[in-house]
Design an enzyme around this catalytic site. Structure first.
Site, PDB file in Angstrom:
ATOM      1  N   HIS A   1      -4.119  -4.206  -0.218  1.00  0.00           N
ATOM      2  CA  HIS A   1      -2.845  -4.725   0.290  1.00  0.00           C
ATOM      3  C   HIS A   1      -2.790  -4.505   1.801  1.00  0.00           C
ATOM      4  O   HIS A   1      -3.476  -3.637   2.351  1.00  0.00           O
ATOM      5  CB  HIS A   1      -1.673  -4.009  -0.375  1.00  0.00           C
ATOM      6  CG  HIS A   1      -1.446  -4.424  -1.791  1.00  0.00           C
ATOM      7  ND1 HIS A   1      -0.263  -4.170  -2.454  1.00  0.00           N
ATOM      8  CD2 HIS A   1      -2.237  -5.074  -2.684  1.00  0.00           C
ATOM      9  CE1 HIS A   1      -0.335  -4.638  -3.694  1.00  0.00           C
ATOM     10  NE2 HIS A   1      -1.528  -5.181  -3.851  1.00  0.00           N
TER      11      HIS A   1
ATOM     12  N   CYS B   1       5.083  -2.204  -2.489  1.00  0.00           N
ATOM     13  CA  CYS B   1       5.077  -1.914  -3.918  1.00  0.00           C
ATOM     14  C   CYS B   1       4.956  -0.410  -4.134  1.00  0.00           C
ATOM     15  O   CYS B   1       4.867   0.365  -3.180  1.00  0.00           O
ATOM     16  CB  CYS B   1       3.910  -2.645  -4.591  1.00  0.00           C
ATOM     17  SG  CYS B   1       2.286  -2.036  -4.067  1.00  0.00           S
TER      18      CYS B   1
ATOM     19  N   CYS C   1       1.737   1.101  -2.553  1.00  0.00           N
ATOM     20  CA  CYS C   1       1.797   1.232  -1.095  1.00  0.00           C
ATOM     21  C   CYS C   1       2.832   2.269  -0.676  1.00  0.00           C
ATOM     22  O   CYS C   1       2.613   3.004   0.292  1.00  0.00           O
ATOM     23  CB  CYS C   1       2.100  -0.126  -0.461  1.00  0.00           C
ATOM     24  SG  CYS C   1       0.751  -1.320  -0.683  1.00  0.00           S
TER      25      CYS C   1
ATOM     26  N   GLU D   1      -0.592  -3.126   3.695  1.00  0.00           N
ATOM     27  CA  GLU D   1      -0.190  -1.775   4.095  1.00  0.00           C
ATOM     28  C   GLU D   1      -1.333  -0.779   3.953  1.00  0.00           C
ATOM     29  O   GLU D   1      -1.544   0.083   4.803  1.00  0.00           O
ATOM     30  CB  GLU D   1       0.990  -1.289   3.241  1.00  0.00           C
ATOM     31  CG  GLU D   1       2.214  -2.179   3.275  1.00  0.00           C
ATOM     32  CD  GLU D   1       2.270  -3.132   2.090  1.00  0.00           C
ATOM     33  OE1 GLU D   1       3.318  -3.221   1.453  1.00  0.00           O
ATOM     34  OE2 GLU D   1       1.232  -3.779   1.801  1.00  0.00           O
TER      35      GLU D   1
END
Length: 225
Positions: A119, A149, A152, A121
């Site tokens: 992801h 999410c 993260c 992040e």
């Protein structure tokens, strides 16, 4: 498509002929291309930031100055999200700042890497840790176009990021207020300041356009079959 950066009196952005953001390895060691001087040429960004004017409340900044800074850096995160869009990835982008420097950027690369952890992040946090040569990212702010999410959010806590600013809320997976609020859970040993809804509409629009195009592509493929 293409979000245009709003010019700031302390920062200019060169929009033409931006070099592509490379894979993780090309961003390390970031200290070699992010010196203490206000030049971030590798990212195609020339910045002359008077950080004391809008760094945060601890420096005496007004709410308006903080909001201006949030909008500016979120626009840079949107630029990262656009790169994900072009590469066929869900368009989420992130920018991580520390003091007067952008120390890391990232965009979703789950498909390219075939890695469920890739992801925006997570990639930005990894780069920032290598940049600062520390797993502790105290004093940093993470700008991301979509609400983080649970995975993260957990990484943000573990990395001791001080503040998170996100664009669009994620009612299906958001862990910063939508489904959960892990960053403000009193049972956790690190609290993170959270600001949501910064440039939420362009962040949402980019995501909607991506999924619309993907549905059209799949429908066209089925029709040909």
């Amino acid at each position: 498509m293409g979000w245009h950066l709003v010019p700031r009196k302390h920062a200019t952005v060169r929009d033409e002929n931006l070099p592509p953001i490379q894979d993780d390895a090309a961003m390390v060691p970031c200290l070699s291309f992010l010196p203490k001087s206000p030049s971030v040429a590798r990212l195609g960004i020339t910045m002359a930031l008077n950080w004391a004017s809008f760094a945060g409340a601890s420096c005496g900044s007004s709410n308006q100055q903080i909001e201006e800074a949030d909008h500016y850096f979120m626009q840079l995160a949107l630029r990262q999200a656009e790169q994900a869009f072009v590469q066929g990835e869900v368009p989420v982008g992130a920018v991580l700042i520390h003091q007067d420097q952008i120390i890391a950027t990232g965009f979703n690369r789950r498909e390219a890497k075939q890695d469920p952890l890739a992801h925006a992040e997570m990639l930005a946090i990894r780069k920032a840790s290598r940049c600062l040569r520390s797993w502790r990212l105290t004093g940093t702010t993470l700008y991301v176009t979509l609400e983080p999410c649970a995975m993260c959010a957990g990484a943000i806590i573990q990395a001791r990021v001080s503040r998170v600013v996100f664009g669009a809320a994620d009612p299906k997976a958001g862990a910063c207020g939508s489904l959960y609020h892990l960053l403000a859970d009193p049972r956790v040993n690190h609290r993170v300041a959270v600001t949501g809804g910064i440039l939420a509409e362009p962040s949402r629009t980019l995501l909607k356009n991506f999924f619309l195009e993907r549905r059209r592509f799949r429908a066209a493929g089925q029709a040909l079959a």
